[in-house]
Scaffold this motif. Structure first.
Motif, PDB file in Angstrom:
ATOM      1  N   ARG A  91       0.848  -1.195   0.000  1.00 22.18           N
ATOM      2  CA  ARG A  91       0.000   0.000   0.000  1.00 22.18           C
ATOM      3  C   ARG A  91       0.878   1.237   0.000  1.00 22.18           C
ATOM      4  O   ARG A  91       1.857   1.306   0.740  1.00 22.18           O
ATOM      5  CB  ARG A  91      -0.865   0.039   1.272  1.00 22.18           C
ATOM      6  N   ILE A  92       0.514   2.194  -0.793  1.00 22.41           N
ATOM      7  CA  ILE A  92       1.263   3.453  -0.860  1.00 22.41           C
ATOM      8  C   ILE A  92       0.291   4.620  -0.704  1.00 22.41           C
ATOM      9  O   ILE A  92      -0.627   4.768  -1.500  1.00 22.41           O
ATOM     10  CB  ILE A  92       2.020   3.578  -2.211  1.00 22.41           C
ATOM     11  N   ASP A  93       0.484   5.381   0.360  1.00 19.02           N
ATOM     12  CA  ASP A  93      -0.311   6.605   0.539  1.00 19.02           C
ATOM     13  C   ASP A  93       0.601   7.773   0.250  1.00 19.02           C
ATOM     14  O   ASP A  93       1.579   8.010   0.957  1.00 19.02           O
ATOM     15  CB  ASP A  93      -0.823   6.706   1.980  1.00 19.02           C
ATOM     16  N   VAL A 107       3.459   7.412   3.258  1.00 24.76           N
ATOM     17  CA  VAL A 107       3.416   6.213   4.103  1.00 24.76           C
ATOM     18  C   VAL A 107       3.220   4.998   3.206  1.00 24.76           C
ATOM     19  O   VAL A 107       2.344   4.999   2.328  1.00 24.76           O
ATOM     20  CB  VAL A 107       2.261   6.270   5.138  1.00 24.76           C
ATOM     21  N   ARG A 108       4.046   3.974   3.397  1.00 21.26           N
ATOM     22  CA  ARG A 108       3.979   2.771   2.561  1.00 21.26           C
ATOM     23  C   ARG A 108       4.031   1.554   3.476  1.00 21.26           C
ATOM     24  O   ARG A 108       4.777   1.542   4.450  1.00 21.26           O
ATOM     25  CB  ARG A 108       5.166   2.738   1.588  1.00 21.26           C
ATOM     26  N   ARG A 109       3.269   0.528   3.129  1.00 22.49           N
ATOM     27  CA  ARG A 109       3.136  -0.634   4.034  1.00 22.49           C
ATOM     28  C   ARG A 109       3.254  -1.915   3.236  1.00 22.49           C
ATOM     29  O   ARG A 109       2.685  -2.042   2.153  1.00 22.49           O
ATOM     30  CB  ARG A 109       1.758  -0.565   4.696  1.00 22.49           C
ATOM     31  N   ALA A 465       5.323  -0.574   8.133  1.00 23.25           N
ATOM     32  CA  ALA A 465       5.108   0.652   7.356  1.00 23.25           C
ATOM     33  C   ALA A 465       6.394   1.465   7.311  1.00 23.25           C
ATOM     34  O   ALA A 465       7.212   1.413   8.237  1.00 23.25           O
ATOM     35  CB  ALA A 465       3.985   1.482   7.963  1.00 23.25           C
ATOM     36  N   THR A 491      -3.150   5.463  -2.590  1.00 27.39           N
ATOM     37  CA  THR A 491      -4.117   6.478  -2.192  1.00 27.39           C
ATOM     38  C   THR A 491      -3.492   7.823  -2.500  1.00 27.39           C
ATOM     39  O   THR A 491      -2.426   8.148  -1.975  1.00 27.39           O
ATOM     40  CB  THR A 491      -4.423   6.367  -0.682  1.00 27.39           C
TER      41      THR A 491
END
Lengths: 504, 504
Positions: A91-93, A107-109, A465, A491
Motif C-alpha cells: 500500500r502506498i499513501d 506512508v507505505r506498508r 510501514a 491512495t
C-alpha cells in the motif's frame, strides 16, 4: 521461562536465525525457482519415497503416489503465488498537503516474513502435510526459514524427504539453514519456546494442538500458532436428494468414510437424514467391496478400536455395517468400515459418548424426524468444524418450498465451519487459491487462516510501514519503480477530503 | 472454565449475540451510512463532549477538539473502506475438469464477521482509542457487534459518547445490541471469557494487555486478542543531520516528547546521537516554553514520578532539562518535560533501570561513540516496538559513504518494529490506508495486524469457503452477478496445468 537448548538444537535454531535475513532477501523469482526445484525433486524420487511411506504408514501405493503429485502441485502453486506479490498487500499513501488531519507524510506498508517457523507435521498425510507439505510450502514461500518436527509415525520417510528437500534447496542456491528437520516432541517443544523462533504450524489432534498452542501463547514473547486439529464434518441430506440419487449418495458416502481408512480430518463423521431405511441397503452394498486397510500405527488403531466400542455400546446405536478392527502379530490394526445409525433422541441422550471424532473408518447416521429445524442442530451438538455439507435435489433451491430452511442451514453452517459444501464430500480438499481448510475452535487453534490454498502464506508475514523513507531504502515492493511488479494500492493526495461523503 | 455472568452482563452479551447475524446481514452501504452517522453525531456534539473530556483527562481543548475530528475522519474512512469490499478477499476458483489433481469443483472464499467483539478502551485517547475510536470503527465496519469496556479514567465521557453512538446507530436503523458499553475491569474480563464473544481489542499497558491476552488464549475456545501495549520508539540521529538542522531536530524532539504530556505510545523514548553537546542548548531552549501539563490521572502521575526518579537516580544519567512533577490538592500530577543524557556505556550498565517505558514527558539521549554499529543496538537493548526513526542529512542516502550502514539500520528496524520513519517524529499517527500501528511483542500482543489504518478491519473477519454451492445460497460477495461490486480474484479452468512452469 526461556530454557537452554541442547547443543544440537541450539545449532538448529542458530542456523535458522542466521538464515532468516539471507533467505528473506532472496529475490522472489529465485525463491520460486527453489520451491519448484523441491517439487521436481520429490517427483523424481517418487518411487523410493512411496516405498518407504507404504511400509511406515500402511497407506496404499495409489494414495501415496497421488499424494506426492499433490505435494508437488501445491509447491508449484505457492511458487507462482509468491511471485505475484499479492500476499504482500503493498500500500502506498502519497504525501498529502490537503489531508483531512493536517499534512500527511508519504506512508507505505508491506508484509514481511516473520522469521524462523517450526512446523509439526502430521501422521496421516506423510507427504502433503509433512516435511514438504502445505504448511512447509507456505512457510518457504513467505520467505521464512523452516524447521520441521518429523512425525514419529514416519521417521525414515521424513529423513528421506528432508534429504531431497535439502539437496534441492542447496542446488537452487538457498542459504544454509533455510530448511532443517528435527525428531522428537521434546525437541519440537524446546524449539517452539525459543525466542528466535517466530511462529508455529501443526496438524494433528486437539489435545496435542492445544498443548502447543498454549505453549506458544505463554512464551515471554507470544508467537502465532496455527494448529489444524479435529473435526467431525456434519452432513445433511434432504428427503428429495435421497429419492433422486440415494444410491449415489450412499456409495459416495462410503467411499469418503473408508478412503485412507477414514484417517482424514475431513471425513464425514455424522450424516443427518430424514430416514435411514432408504440408504441402508446401498450403504451395505457399497461397504461390501471395501478391503481391510491397515491403520497408520498401533496407537491410532487402539484408540480407534476403543472409540468404536464406545460408539457401538451407546444405547440406541444400531450397526448398519458392523466392520471391525483386527490386530496382527506386529500390533498393527487392520480396519473395515463401521457405519451405524441412531435416532435424534438417542443421539441427544448419548451425545457425550458419540460426538467426538473417531479417527478411522466409522460414521454415524442420525435419523431426524420430519419438521426438525436442521439449522438448530449445528449449534446444539457441535463446536467448530472444518466442513459442513448439504445434499439436496436438483429441484430444491431458490424457488422451492424449503428455500428458506436451506438458506438458514447454510447460514448456520457458515457460522460454525470453514467450508460449506453442496452435493459433494468433504474429503479430497482441492489445492487451489480459494480453498479454506480451517474453522472455528477446535477445528483449528486460529481460525483467521487456512492451511490449504494460497491464503495459507499470509500466516507467516507481518506488516511494516515506512514513513517518509527515501526510495533507495524502501523494500522493493514499495518502490515507485516497482521492480517486482507487485500490486500496489495507491491512495492519492486529496482523497481524504471526500471520505464518507457518499454515505451522508 | 465458563463462568456465570451477572444478570446485567448476561443481558449485554445476549443482546450482542442476537445482534450478530442481523448486523452481519446489513447491506454494506447501510452499514457505512450508520458509521458516517456516528461520525457526524460526534462532531455535532463536539463542544459538550470536549468539555467533559477536559475535566476528566486534563488534556487541552485544542488536542481534544482535534481528536474528535480525527475520530470522525477515521469512522468515515472505515465507512468507505468496508463498501469497497477489498477486505473481503473474495476468491472464485472456477470448476475445472482439467485440474492438475483431478476434477476441481467450483470453490469460492470470502471473509465474514467474527461475531461479538469486546474493545477495552484507552486512557490517553479519550476519543480516538476509546468508545468510538479506531478499534470500535474497525469492529463495526467488519460487521461485528461491539461491546466497549469504558476506561475508568473518563467514565462520564464514555457514557456521553455511548449515548451519541447509540442514538446515531439506532437512527440509521442498526439492530439493537450492535453497540453497548460496560464499566469495570471485572465486567470486561467476564465478557472476554464468554463463549459468545469472538475476540477482543485493547489499548493500554503491557501488564494489563498480557493479562487479557492470556485470558483470551486460555478460554476453552480461544479467541484472537489484539492488544496495543507499550513502546519506547528509539530514534537515531546522524552527525550530518545535526550539523544540517540540529535546531529543528531539537525543537521537533521536544514537541514530540511533551505533546499531551508525553502520554502517547509513540513518544520517542530514546534518541541515539553521536554527540549530545550540539543539541543541548536548542533542547533546553525548546523546553523552556513548554507549560506545565496535567497528567491523565493520579495513578499515572504517581507512576511517572517514580519512573522519573529511577531514571534520574541511575549512575551516569545527566539531566539536560530537569522538569518535574507537582501534585495538586486533588492528587493530580502536573508535569514539565524531563530530558536526560547518558553515555552508551552507562546506558548499557543501567539498562534494566532505564529501558522501560516512562509514560509521561521524559526522554533519554544516548551518546554513542563514533564507529558504533547502530544496527546492533536495537536487538541488544530493545524488544519489539511500534516505531523506530532515523534522522539523516540531505546528502546521506543511496550514494553516500554511510549508505550501507543506513541500509543495515533500516533492516534492523524493520525486524523489530511496525513503522520505520525518516526525518520525522513518531507521534501524530496518520489515519490512512497504509498506516501500520503495531509491532512485535510487547508493542502488541499480536503483530499480524494494526490498530490504525484500514487494514485494522481484517482483525475481525474470518474466511469461509463455499464449494459447489448454488448462486442463490452464496454470500453476495461471491455471486457471479457481483451485486456488491467487490473485487473478485478469479482462477480460471486449466490454469493449474501451468503452475510452476515458469520457474523451471
Amino acid at each position: 521461562m526461556t530454557e537452554t537448548l541442547s547443543p544440537e538444537l541450539e545449532a538448529v535454531v542458530a542456523r535458522a536465525a542466521t538464515a532468516a535475513p539471507a533467505y528473506a532477501a532472496v529475490a522472489p523469482e529465485d525463491r520460486a525457482r527453489a520451491i519448484v526445484a523441491v517439487a521436481d525433486a520429490l517427483e523424481a524420487n517418487k518411487a523410493d519415497l512411496v516405498a518407504i511411506a507404504m511400509r511406515e504408514t500402511g497407506l496404499t501405493e495409489a494414495r501415496l503416489s497421488g499424494e506426492v503429485t499433490r505435494t508437488a502441485v501445491q509447491l508449484r502453486l505457492f511458487a507462482d503465488t509468491l511471485v505475484t506479490g499479492a500476499h504482500l498487500d503493498a500500500r502506498i499513501d502519497e504525501a498529502d498537503g490537503a489531508f483531512a488531519l493536517g499534512v500527511r507524510p508519504d506512508v507505505r506498508r508491506v508484509l514481511r516474513p516473520l522469521g524462523p517457523i517450526i512446523n509439526f507435521s502430521a501422521s496421516n498425510f506423510p507427504f502433503a502435510f509433512s516435511v514438504a507439505g502445505g504448511d512447509s510450502a507456505a512457510i518457504l514461500a513467505a520467505g521464512c526459514p523452516l524447521i520441521v518436527k518429523a512425525h514419529s509415525g514416519h521417521p525414515e520417510l521424513s529423513d528421506a524427504t528432508a534429504a531431497v528437500v535439502t539437496a534441492a534447496l542447496a542446488g537452487a542456491g538457498m542459504p544454509d539453514g533455510t530448511f532443517q528437520l528435527v525428531h522428537g516432541r521434546e525437541a519440537g517443544v524446546a524449539i517452539l519456546k525459543d525466542p528466535r523462533v517466530k511462529g508455529g504450524a501443526f496438524t494433528g489432534s486437539i489435545a496435542v494442538g492445544r498443548l502447543l498452542a498454549d505453549i506458544a501463547a505463554a512464551r515471554p514473547a507470544p508467537v502465532p500458532f496455527f494448529g489444524e486439529l479435529g473435526s467431525v464434518n456434519p452432513v445433511f441430506v434432504t428427503e428429495a436428494a435421497i429419492a433422486e440419487r440415494g444410491d449415489d449418495i450412499a456409495s459416495g458416502f462410503v467411499t469418503s468414510v473408508s478412503g485412507s481408512a477414514g484417517q482424514l480430518c475431513t471425513k464425514p463423521g455424522f450424516v443427518f437424514v430424514p430416514s435411514v431405511e432408504a440408504l441402508e441397503a446401498p450403504i451395505a452394498a457399497a461397504a461390501q467391496g471395501i478391503p481391510e486397510h491397515r491403520l497408520l500405527d498401533p496407537r491410532i488403531a487402539k484408540s480407534f478400536a476403543e472409540r468404536r466400542d464406545t460408539i457401538l455400546g451407546t444405547p440406541g446405536v444400531r450397526p448398519l455395517v458392523e466392520g471391525g478392527v483386527r490386530f496382527d502379530a506386529d500390533g498393527q490394526g487392520w480396519a473395515t468400515p463401521t457405519i451405524v445409525a441412531v435416532s435424534l433422541d438417542d443421539f441427544r441422550a448419548g451425545h457425550e459418548r458419540l460426538v467426538h471424532e473417531a479417527f478411522g473408518p466409522l460414521s454415524i447416521l442420525v435419523e431426524v424426524p420430519a419438521g426438525t429445524d436442521l439449522a438448530a442442530l449445528l449449534p446444539e451438538f457441535f463446536e467448530g468444524n472444518l466442513t459442513a455439507t448439504l445434499h439436496l435435489s436438483e429441484a430444491e433451491g431458490a424457488g422451492s418450498a424449503n428455500a428458506e430452511a436451506i438458506a438458514a442451514l447454510v447460514e448456520a453452517m457458515s457460522l460454525q465451519v470453514g467450508r460449506v459444501l453442496f452435493n459433494g464430500w468433504s474429503t479430497g480438499v482441492a489445492v487451489t487459491p480459494a480453498m479454506q481448510h480451517g474453522g472455528p475452535w477446535p477445528a483449528t487453534s486460529n481460525d483467521s487462516s487456512t492451511s490449504v490454498g494460497t491464503a495459507a502464506i499470509q500466516r507467516f508475514v507481518r506488516p511494516v510501514a515506512y514513513q517518509n523513507v527515501t526510495q533507495a531504502f524502501l523494500p522493493a515492493a514499495l518502490r515507485d519503480d516497482n521492480p517486482l511488479g507487485v500490486p500496489q494500492a495507491r491512495t492519492g493526495a486529496g482523497e481524504s477530503q471526500e471520505w464518507g461523503a457518499r454515505w451522508r
